[in-house]
Design an enzyme around this catalytic site. Structure first.
Site, PDB file in Angstrom:
ATOM      1  N   TYR A 181       1.074  -1.051   0.532  1.00  0.00           N
ATOM      2  CA  TYR A 181      -0.479   0.081   0.025  1.00  0.00           C
ATOM      3  C   TYR A 181       1.069   1.032  -0.242  1.00  0.00           C
ATOM      4  CZ  TYR A 181      -3.638  -3.627   1.478  1.00  0.00           C
ATOM      5  OH  TYR A 181      -4.926  -4.683   1.502  1.00  0.00           O
ATOM      6  N   HIS A 227       0.444 -11.939   1.192  1.00  0.00           N
ATOM      7  CA  HIS A 227      -0.633 -11.212   0.883  1.00  0.00           C
ATOM      8  C   HIS A 227      -1.354 -11.451  -0.601  1.00  0.00           C
ATOM      9  CE1 HIS A 227      -1.714  -6.297  -0.185  1.00  0.00           C
ATOM     10  NE2 HIS A 227      -2.519  -7.479  -0.311  1.00  0.00           N
TER      11      HIS A 227
HETATM   12  N1  LIG Z   1      -5.638  -8.627   0.961  1.00  0.00           N
HETATM   13  C1  LIG Z   1      -6.007  -7.755   0.491  1.00  0.00           C
HETATM   14  O1  LIG Z   1      -6.007  -8.158  -1.491  1.00  0.00           O
HETATM   15  C2  LIG Z   1      -7.106  -6.722  -0.138  1.00  0.00           C
HETATM   16  C3  LIG Z   1      -7.705  -6.188  -1.040  1.00  0.00           C
HETATM   17  C4  LIG Z   1      -8.530  -5.083  -0.305  1.00  0.00           C
HETATM   18  C5  LIG Z   1      -8.742  -4.659   0.054  1.00  0.00           C
HETATM   19  N2  LIG Z   1      -8.169  -5.348   1.552  1.00  0.00           N
HETATM   20  C6  LIG Z   1      -7.551  -4.577   2.842  1.00  0.00           C
HETATM   21  O2  LIG Z   1      -9.396  -4.366   3.286  1.00  0.00           O
HETATM   22  C7  LIG Z   1      -9.531  -2.187   3.613  1.00  0.00           C
HETATM   23  C8  LIG Z   1     -10.750  -2.106   2.529  1.00  0.00           C
HETATM   24  O3  LIG Z   1     -11.011  -2.459   1.611  1.00  0.00           O
HETATM   25  P1  LIG Z   1     -11.161  -1.874   0.809  1.00  0.00           P
HETATM   26  O4  LIG Z   1     -10.214  -0.231   0.851  1.00  0.00           O
HETATM   27  O5  LIG Z   1     -10.884  -2.270  -1.174  1.00  0.00           O
HETATM   28  O6  LIG Z   1     -12.640  -1.187   0.572  1.00  0.00           O
HETATM   29  P2  LIG Z   1     -14.007  -0.641   1.318  1.00  0.00           P
HETATM   30  O7  LIG Z   1     -13.493  -0.808   2.853  1.00  0.00           O
HETATM   31  O8  LIG Z   1     -14.707  -1.761   1.048  1.00  0.00           O
HETATM   32  O9  LIG Z   1     -14.807   0.382   1.241  1.00  0.00           O
HETATM   33  C9  LIG Z   1     -13.204   1.554   1.100  1.00  0.00           C
HETATM   34  C10 LIG Z   1     -14.501   2.958   0.817  1.00  0.00           C
HETATM   35  O10 LIG Z   1     -16.067   3.138   1.007  1.00  0.00           O
HETATM   36  C11 LIG Z   1     -15.685   3.913   1.329  1.00  0.00           C
HETATM   37  N3  LIG Z   1     -16.949   4.575   2.503  1.00  0.00           N
HETATM   38  C12 LIG Z   1     -16.367   4.154   4.129  1.00  0.00           C
HETATM   39  N4  LIG Z   1     -17.324   4.501   4.694  1.00  0.00           N
HETATM   40  C13 LIG Z   1     -17.810   4.852   4.297  1.00  0.00           C
HETATM   41  C14 LIG Z   1     -19.357   5.197   4.771  1.00  0.00           C
HETATM   42  N5  LIG Z   1     -20.247   5.916   5.877  1.00  0.00           N
HETATM   43  N6  LIG Z   1     -20.700   5.371   3.392  1.00  0.00           N
HETATM   44  C15 LIG Z   1     -20.060   5.750   2.309  1.00  0.00           C
HETATM   45  N7  LIG Z   1     -18.572   5.315   1.904  1.00  0.00           N
HETATM   46  C16 LIG Z   1     -17.787   5.017   2.741  1.00  0.00           C
HETATM   47  C17 LIG Z   1     -14.347   5.129   1.539  1.00  0.00           C
HETATM   48  O11 LIG Z   1     -14.452   6.299   1.608  1.00  0.00           O
HETATM   49  P3  LIG Z   1     -13.220   7.094   3.040  1.00  0.00           P
HETATM   50  O12 LIG Z   1     -11.928   6.567   2.266  1.00  0.00           O
HETATM   51  O13 LIG Z   1     -13.514   8.321   1.305  1.00  0.00           O
HETATM   52  O14 LIG Z   1     -14.047   7.749   3.578  1.00  0.00           O
HETATM   53  C18 LIG Z   1     -13.597   4.535   1.046  1.00  0.00           C
HETATM   54  O15 LIG Z   1     -13.997   4.806  -0.449  1.00  0.00           O
HETATM   55  C19 LIG Z   1      -8.487  -1.594   3.129  1.00  0.00           C
HETATM   56  O16 LIG Z   1      -8.269  -0.696   2.964  1.00  0.00           O
HETATM   57  C20 LIG Z   1      -6.895  -3.023   2.580  1.00  0.00           C
HETATM   58  O17 LIG Z   1      -6.420  -3.302   4.411  1.00  0.00           O
HETATM   59  C21 LIG Z   1      -7.203  -6.333   1.343  1.00  0.00           C
END
Ligand SMILES: NC(=O)c1ccc[n+]([C@@H]2O[C@H](COP(=O)([O-])OP(=O)(O)OC[C@H]3O[C@@H](n4cnc5c(N)ncnc54)[C@H](OP(=O)(O)O)[C@@H]3O)[C@@H](O)[C@H]2O)c1
Length: 281
Positions: free
Chosen positions: A57, A115
């Site tokens: 990241y 990962h």
């Molecule tokens: N292991 C893997 O391969 C892998 C892959 C993907 C993700 N991850 C991990 O999982 C975490 C979460 O997944 P993600 O970041 O892909 O997506 P997510 O958590 O599903 O969604 C994040 C998005 O949703 C928005 N959001 C958050 N709360 C909200 C709310 N209450 N209302 C409306 N929109 C909202 C955020 O906006 P704002 O930022 O503007 O608040 C951001 O744009 C990652 O950050 C990472 O740590 C791991």
């Protein structure tokens, strides 16, 4: 709001918070840094003390942001980071972990994950993880984006059963793991970390979810996360930089998904009726 969130117990007996803070896309632009730090600090203040990050990241930038956040409060936090598959060799994973620890400004991780599966034999990665565990640099380890066949192969290896978690894509519109991966993990005492639990921000805009959440008097994101938290042995790690979004996530731990709303969610976002390939982001 009470400070203590629900916890999931790992096979080792260690517990981890069931709701945490994602960091993907953090640490990429210096102009966003203050906002990212403030969001993570708010999350910890509200009791969301699990932080999920990775060397990938922001090319290490997210770990540096997290390092600034946890300076002087490391003990409050359950810290998870991940190694790139190409770094996950016997020596490479140890070196990658040491780089992560430096960026994070700490001497240990609570969990270190592969990962995704790459070309390096799994046995080498497990051996590296066990070396790191013995030296105290990590407290436990796990994997990410592993499907059922990958998990079976892992568990057949010496020390493979020390795997504590599998972090996979899981949200209301992506429930494929319920067919066999989730039951498999439960049977083996492996916690599932649900990544992208808000479908990368798309789920809170979903019309059916918005209606159900509005009827329940909560935000759609809160309902989506409460549903994940209601699944036994599953941890959710939403990412939010908007402070209002952080509060929406925290509220999920206070909302009990009753039988009525669970039925309506089931109708709107049905469970799989057969095996599907594991989806990844
Ligand atoms: N292991 C893997 O391969 C892998 C892959 C993907 C993700 N991850 C991990 O999982 C975490 C979460 O997944 P993600 O970041 O892909 O997506 P997510 O958590 O599903 O969604 C994040 C998005 O949703 C928005 N959001 C958050 N709360 C909200 C709310 N209450 N209302 C409306 N929109 C909202 C955020 O906006 P704002 O930022 O503007 O608040 C951001 O744009 C990652 O950050 C990472 O740590 C791991």
């Amino acid at each position: 709001m009470p400070r203590l969130l629900p916890h999931v117990t790992l096979a080792s007996g260690t517990t981890m918070p069931a709701l945490g803070l994602g960091t993907w896309r953090m640490g990429e632009r210096s102009r966003d840094r203050a906002r990212e730090i403030a969001a993570l600090r708010l999350g910890i203040d509200l009791g969301m003390t699990l932080i999920d990050t990775a060397e990938m990241y922001g090319d290490g930038g997210a770990e540096e942001v997290v390092g600034e956040v946890i300076a002087r409060r490391r003990d409050e936090v359950f810290l998870v980071s991940k190694v790139y598959p190409q770094n996950a060799s016997r020596r490479g994973a140890v070196a990658a972990c040491e780089r992560s620890l430096r960026r994070l400004g700490t001497d240990h991780l609570d969990l270190y994950l592969l990962h995704w599966r790459g070309g390096i034999p799994l046995a080498e990665t497990v051996a590296a993880f066990e070396t790191l565990r013995s030296s105290g640099k990590i407290r436990g380890w796990g994997v990410s984006n592993f499907d059922r066949a990958d998990m079976e192969e892992l568990l057949a290896l010496p020390d493979g059963r020390r795997c504590a978690v599998n972090q996979v894509l899981y949200h209301l519109r992506c429930r494929g793991i319920e067919w066999d991966l989730l039951p498999f993990c439960r049977r083996h005492g492996i916690a599932v970390m649900a990544y992208s639990p808000l479908d990368e921000g798309r789920l809170p805009k979903n019309r059916q979810l918005t209606k159900l959440a509005s009827d329940a008097g909560i935000k759609p994101a809160t309902l989506a996360l409460a549903w994940v938290l209601a699944q036994e042995g599953v941890v959710a790690i939403p990412k939010a930089t908007d402070p209002e979004h952080v509060r929406d996530a925290r509220a999920a731990a206070e909302f009990a998904v009753g039988a009525g709303i669970a039925r309506e969610l089931e109708e709107a976002f049905p469970a799989p009726d057969g095996p599907t390939a594991l989806r990844v982001v």
